[in-house]
Motif scaffolding. Structure first.
Motif, PDB file in Angstrom:
ATOM      1  N   ASN A 149      13.402   5.226 -15.736  1.00 24.21           N
ATOM      2  CA  ASN A 149      13.681   5.696 -14.753  1.00 24.21           C
ATOM      3  C   ASN A 149      12.775   6.761 -14.370  1.00 24.21           C
ATOM      4  OD1 ASN A 149      14.989   3.281 -13.626  1.00 24.21           O
ATOM      5  ND2 ASN A 149      16.681   4.253 -12.915  1.00 24.21           N
ATOM      6  N   GLN A 150      12.174   6.957 -15.429  1.00 22.63           N
ATOM      7  CA  GLN A 150      10.654   8.136 -15.288  1.00 22.63           C
ATOM      8  C   GLN A 150       9.084   8.011 -16.464  1.00 22.63           C
ATOM      9  OE1 GLN A 150      11.475  11.522 -14.199  1.00 22.63           O
ATOM     10  NE2 GLN A 150      13.903  10.399 -13.481  1.00 22.63           N
ATOM     11  N   PRO A 151       8.875   6.983 -15.493  1.00 22.89           N
ATOM     12  CA  PRO A 151       7.371   6.575 -15.844  1.00 22.89           C
ATOM     13  C   PRO A 151       7.100   7.451 -16.248  1.00 22.89           C
ATOM     14  CG  PRO A 151       8.116   6.128 -13.427  1.00 22.89           C
ATOM     15  CD  PRO A 151       9.370   6.588 -14.497  1.00 22.89           C
ATOM     16  N   SER A 152       5.874   7.242 -17.549  1.00 27.39           N
ATOM     17  CA  SER A 152       4.486   8.325 -17.213  1.00 27.39           C
ATOM     18  C   SER A 152       3.584   8.004 -16.605  1.00 27.39           C
ATOM     19  CB  SER A 152       3.638   8.283 -19.026  1.00 27.39           C
ATOM     20  OG  SER A 152       3.160   6.977 -18.912  1.00 27.39           O
ATOM     21  N   PRO A 153       2.851   9.184 -16.292  1.00 24.90           N
ATOM     22  CA  PRO A 153       1.498   9.120 -15.215  1.00 24.90           C
ATOM     23  C   PRO A 153       0.887   7.918 -15.455  1.00 24.90           C
ATOM     24  CG  PRO A 153       1.833  10.919 -16.283  1.00 24.90           C
ATOM     25  CD  PRO A 153       2.698  10.704 -17.036  1.00 24.90           C
ATOM     26  N   GLU A 154       0.727   7.784 -16.635  1.00 29.03           N
ATOM     27  CA  GLU A 154      -0.049   6.054 -16.723  1.00 29.03           C
ATOM     28  C   GLU A 154       0.998   5.239 -16.037  1.00 29.03           C
ATOM     29  OE1 GLU A 154       0.279   8.272 -18.997  1.00 29.03           O
ATOM     30  OE2 GLU A 154      -1.989   9.741 -19.228  1.00 29.03           O
ATOM     31  N   GLN A 155       1.967   6.061 -16.251  1.00 21.76           N
ATOM     32  CA  GLN A 155       2.648   3.711 -16.239  1.00 21.76           C
ATOM     33  C   GLN A 155       2.599   3.792 -14.587  1.00 21.76           C
ATOM     34  OE1 GLN A 155       5.755   4.960 -18.385  1.00 21.76           O
ATOM     35  NE2 GLN A 155       5.895   3.437 -19.673  1.00 21.76           N
ATOM     36  N   ALA A 156       3.384   4.831 -13.420  1.00 22.34           N
ATOM     37  CA  ALA A 156       3.672   5.572 -13.129  1.00 22.34           C
ATOM     38  C   ALA A 156       2.535   4.811 -11.951  1.00 22.34           C
ATOM     39  CB  ALA A 156       3.432   6.210 -12.380  1.00 22.34           C
ATOM     40  N   GLY A 157       0.805   5.052 -12.339  1.00 20.34           N
ATOM     41  CA  GLY A 157      -0.211   4.504 -11.606  1.00 20.34           C
ATOM     42  C   GLY A 157      -0.232   3.574 -11.621  1.00 20.34           C
ATOM     43  N   LYS A 217      11.366  -3.921 -16.553  1.00 23.78           N
ATOM     44  CA  LYS A 217      11.224  -3.392 -18.467  1.00 23.78           C
ATOM     45  C   LYS A 217      10.765  -2.800 -18.746  1.00 23.78           C
ATOM     46  CE  LYS A 217      10.666  -8.465 -20.106  1.00 23.78           C
ATOM     47  NZ  LYS A 217       9.828  -9.643 -20.882  1.00 23.78           N
ATOM     48  N   VAL A 218      10.088  -1.745 -17.989  1.00 19.45           N
ATOM     49  CA  VAL A 218       8.746  -0.654 -17.804  1.00 19.45           C
ATOM     50  C   VAL A 218      10.069   0.461 -17.584  1.00 19.45           C
ATOM     51  CG1 VAL A 218       7.759   0.408 -17.462  1.00 19.45           C
ATOM     52  CG2 VAL A 218       6.604  -1.628 -17.925  1.00 19.45           C
ATOM     53  N   CYS A 219      10.513   0.810 -16.334  1.00 18.61           N
ATOM     54  CA  CYS A 219      12.009   1.361 -15.510  1.00 18.61           C
ATOM     55  C   CYS A 219      12.831   1.917 -16.832  1.00 18.61           C
ATOM     56  CB  CYS A 219      11.458   1.102 -14.403  1.00 18.61           C
ATOM     57  SG  CYS A 219      10.232   1.181 -13.478  1.00 18.61           S
ATOM     58  N   SER A 220      13.089   0.228 -17.557  1.00 19.24           N
ATOM     59  CA  SER A 220      14.114   0.459 -18.264  1.00 19.24           C
ATOM     60  C   SER A 220      13.887   1.052 -19.222  1.00 19.24           C
ATOM     61  CB  SER A 220      15.286  -1.006 -18.847  1.00 19.24           C
ATOM     62  OG  SER A 220      15.287  -1.640 -17.460  1.00 19.24           O
ATOM     63  N   GLU A 221      13.190   1.111 -19.851  1.00 20.79           N
ATOM     64  CA  GLU A 221      12.248   1.769 -21.133  1.00 20.79           C
ATOM     65  C   GLU A 221      12.330   2.962 -20.805  1.00 20.79           C
ATOM     66  OE1 GLU A 221       9.865  -0.809 -22.570  1.00 20.79           O
ATOM     67  OE2 GLU A 221      10.108  -2.461 -23.346  1.00 20.79           O
ATOM     68  N   ALA A 222      11.193   3.317 -19.873  1.00 17.78           N
ATOM     69  CA  ALA A 222      11.061   4.926 -19.619  1.00 17.78           C
ATOM     70  C   ALA A 222      13.053   5.371 -19.057  1.00 17.78           C
ATOM     71  CB  ALA A 222      10.419   4.956 -17.803  1.00 17.78           C
ATOM     72  N   MET A 252       9.889  -1.054   2.372  1.00 11.25           N
ATOM     73  CA  MET A 252      10.802  -1.988   2.719  1.00 11.25           C
ATOM     74  C   MET A 252      10.398  -3.144   2.048  1.00 11.25           C
ATOM     75  SD  MET A 252      12.126  -2.501   6.691  1.00 11.25           S
ATOM     76  CE  MET A 252      13.629  -3.587   6.129  1.00 11.25           C
ATOM     77  N   TYR A 253       9.077  -3.791   2.217  1.00  6.04           N
ATOM     78  CA  TYR A 253       8.619  -4.870   1.315  1.00  6.04           C
ATOM     79  C   TYR A 253       8.378  -4.797   0.055  1.00  6.04           C
ATOM     80  CZ  TYR A 253       5.373  -8.460   0.636  1.00  6.04           C
ATOM     81  OH  TYR A 253       4.971 -10.175   0.841  1.00  6.04           O
ATOM     82  N   ASN A 254       7.838  -3.312  -0.881  1.00  6.95           N
ATOM     83  CA  ASN A 254       8.041  -3.118  -2.420  1.00  6.95           C
ATOM     84  C   ASN A 254       7.907  -1.540  -2.163  1.00  6.95           C
ATOM     85  OD1 ASN A 254       7.545  -2.532  -4.702  1.00  6.95           O
ATOM     86  ND2 ASN A 254       5.945  -4.545  -4.692  1.00  6.95           N
ATOM     87  N   PRO A 255       9.476  -0.680  -2.363  1.00 10.41           N
ATOM     88  CA  PRO A 255       8.873   0.814  -2.719  1.00 10.41           C
ATOM     89  C   PRO A 255       8.059   1.547  -3.669  1.00 10.41           C
ATOM     90  CG  PRO A 255      11.349  -0.088  -2.925  1.00 10.41           C
ATOM     91  CD  PRO A 255      10.372  -1.597  -2.657  1.00 10.41           C
ATOM     92  N   HIS A 256       8.408   1.308  -4.709  1.00  5.13           N
ATOM     93  CA  HIS A 256       7.895   1.356  -6.051  1.00  5.13           C
ATOM     94  C   HIS A 256       5.749   1.637  -5.282  1.00  5.13           C
ATOM     95  CE1 HIS A 256      10.585  -0.036  -8.249  1.00  5.13           C
ATOM     96  NE2 HIS A 256      10.470  -0.998  -7.945  1.00  5.13           N
ATOM     97  N   ALA A 257       4.967   1.313  -4.425  1.00  6.29           N
ATOM     98  CA  ALA A 257       4.338   1.320  -3.527  1.00  6.29           C
ATOM     99  C   ALA A 257       3.861   2.812  -3.745  1.00  6.29           C
ATOM    100  CB  ALA A 257       4.231   0.786  -3.225  1.00  6.29           C
ATOM    101  N   TYR A 258       5.298   3.935  -2.729  1.00  7.47           N
ATOM    102  CA  TYR A 258       5.626   5.369  -3.562  1.00  7.47           C
ATOM    103  C   TYR A 258       6.555   5.929  -4.324  1.00  7.47           C
ATOM    104  CZ  TYR A 258       3.661   4.202   1.410  1.00  7.47           C
ATOM    105  OH  TYR A 258       2.569   4.052   2.521  1.00  7.47           O
ATOM    106  N   PHE A 259       7.123   5.311  -4.355  1.00  7.18           N
ATOM    107  CA  PHE A 259       8.286   5.282  -5.740  1.00  7.18           C
ATOM    108  C   PHE A 259       8.406   4.960  -6.974  1.00  7.18           C
ATOM    109  CE2 PHE A 259       9.354   7.040  -1.044  1.00  7.18           C
ATOM    110  CZ  PHE A 259       9.607   8.510  -1.907  1.00  7.18           C
ATOM    111  N   PRO A 260       7.688   5.183  -7.962  1.00  8.45           N
ATOM    112  CA  PRO A 260       8.155   4.292  -9.073  1.00  8.45           C
ATOM    113  C   PRO A 260       9.027   4.464  -9.644  1.00  8.45           C
ATOM    114  CG  PRO A 260       5.665   5.490  -9.614  1.00  8.45           C
ATOM    115  CD  PRO A 260       6.543   6.030  -8.260  1.00  8.45           C
TER     116      PRO A 260
END
Length: 232
Positions: free
Chosen positions: A89-97, A82-87, A190-198
């Motif tokens: 795929n360009q999350p704010s710094p706060e969202q990315a963190g 939901k967050v990534c769709s609303e953004a 592989m486990y969760n790529p959002h740990a590096y690329f939100p």
């Protein structure tokens, strides 16, 4: 795939629906013109895709899926999606963190440390697309383990054409070596790529239970082992 983006899914089905309507030579199905309930011509592409997938009854959303639950539950976004769709795929710094923190908290590691498995089995898993498909002939996980379908997005060994959505992994192990730091990075990606690329497009293979620890280590061996075709 389970992690499919909601807005992308809707847009994709909307494009298909538009093509069908154009080929059919009409603006909307006859039923939509006569029952007074649905007017496709007043829908945006996203609204049309959402209606066709989630509301029209065109898909059996009550069908049970392999991870448990129903197809409707699979098609419903989790909080990250939901967050990534609303953004877009360009999350704010706060969202990315927050995404990175949540992703890192989701990662677990195999007992005994991250080791390379069987690269030959990893090759089969990287090439295969078996797992989690439903509809009239659903994949039976009791007979065969799900695959990673890595070649759908990545170029890997030179003997097979891969996708271009993700970065090329050809000669990855040769360039980066088979050391603890590299194994840890590959495992976590592989486990969760959002740990590096939100808001990454890559599926959360481990966090969503799409691949077992054993399968992940086999695929890692295909990417990193010096004898693997990837590194020749």
């Amino acid at each position: 795939m389970i992690a499919m983006n909601h807005s992308r899914r809707a847009a994709g089905f909307a494009a298909l629906a538009a093509a069908v309507l154009i080929v059919g030579g009409c603006a909307a199905p006859e039923s939509a013109e006569t029952d007074g309930k649905v007017d496709y011509t007043k829908m945006s592409a996203e609204e049309l895709g959402e209606y066709l997938v989630m509301q029209s009854g065109s898909w059996d959303l009550k069908q049970e899926v392999q991870e448990g639950g129903t197809a409707r539950e699979r098609m419903t976004q989790d909080e990250l999606q939901k967050v990534c769709s609303e953004a877009r795929n360009q999350p704010s710094p706060e969202q990315a963190g927050q995404i990175i923190a949540d992703a890192r908290a989701s990662i677990t590691y195999p007992e005994g440390g991250i080791q390379l498995g069987d690269w030959r089995r990893g090759q089969d898993l990287s090439w295969g697309g078996f797992g989690f498909r439903i509809a009239h002939n659903p994949d039976d996980h009791s007979r065969r383990d799900p695959s990673g379908n890595c070649y759908n997005c990545h170029a890997m060994s030179p003997d097979r054409v891969g996708g271009t959505l993700g970065p090329s992994l050809t000669a990855y192990g040769k360039q980066r070596g088979n050391n603890e730091a590299t194994r840890r990075f590959v495992w976590e990606m592989m486990y969760n790529p959002h740990a590096y690329f939100p808001c990454s497009n890559m599926p959360r293979m481990g966090a969503k239970g799409l691949l077992s620890h054993e399968a992940m280590m086999d695929i890692m061996a295909y990417v990193l082992h010096p004898d693997s075709p990837v590194n020749q």
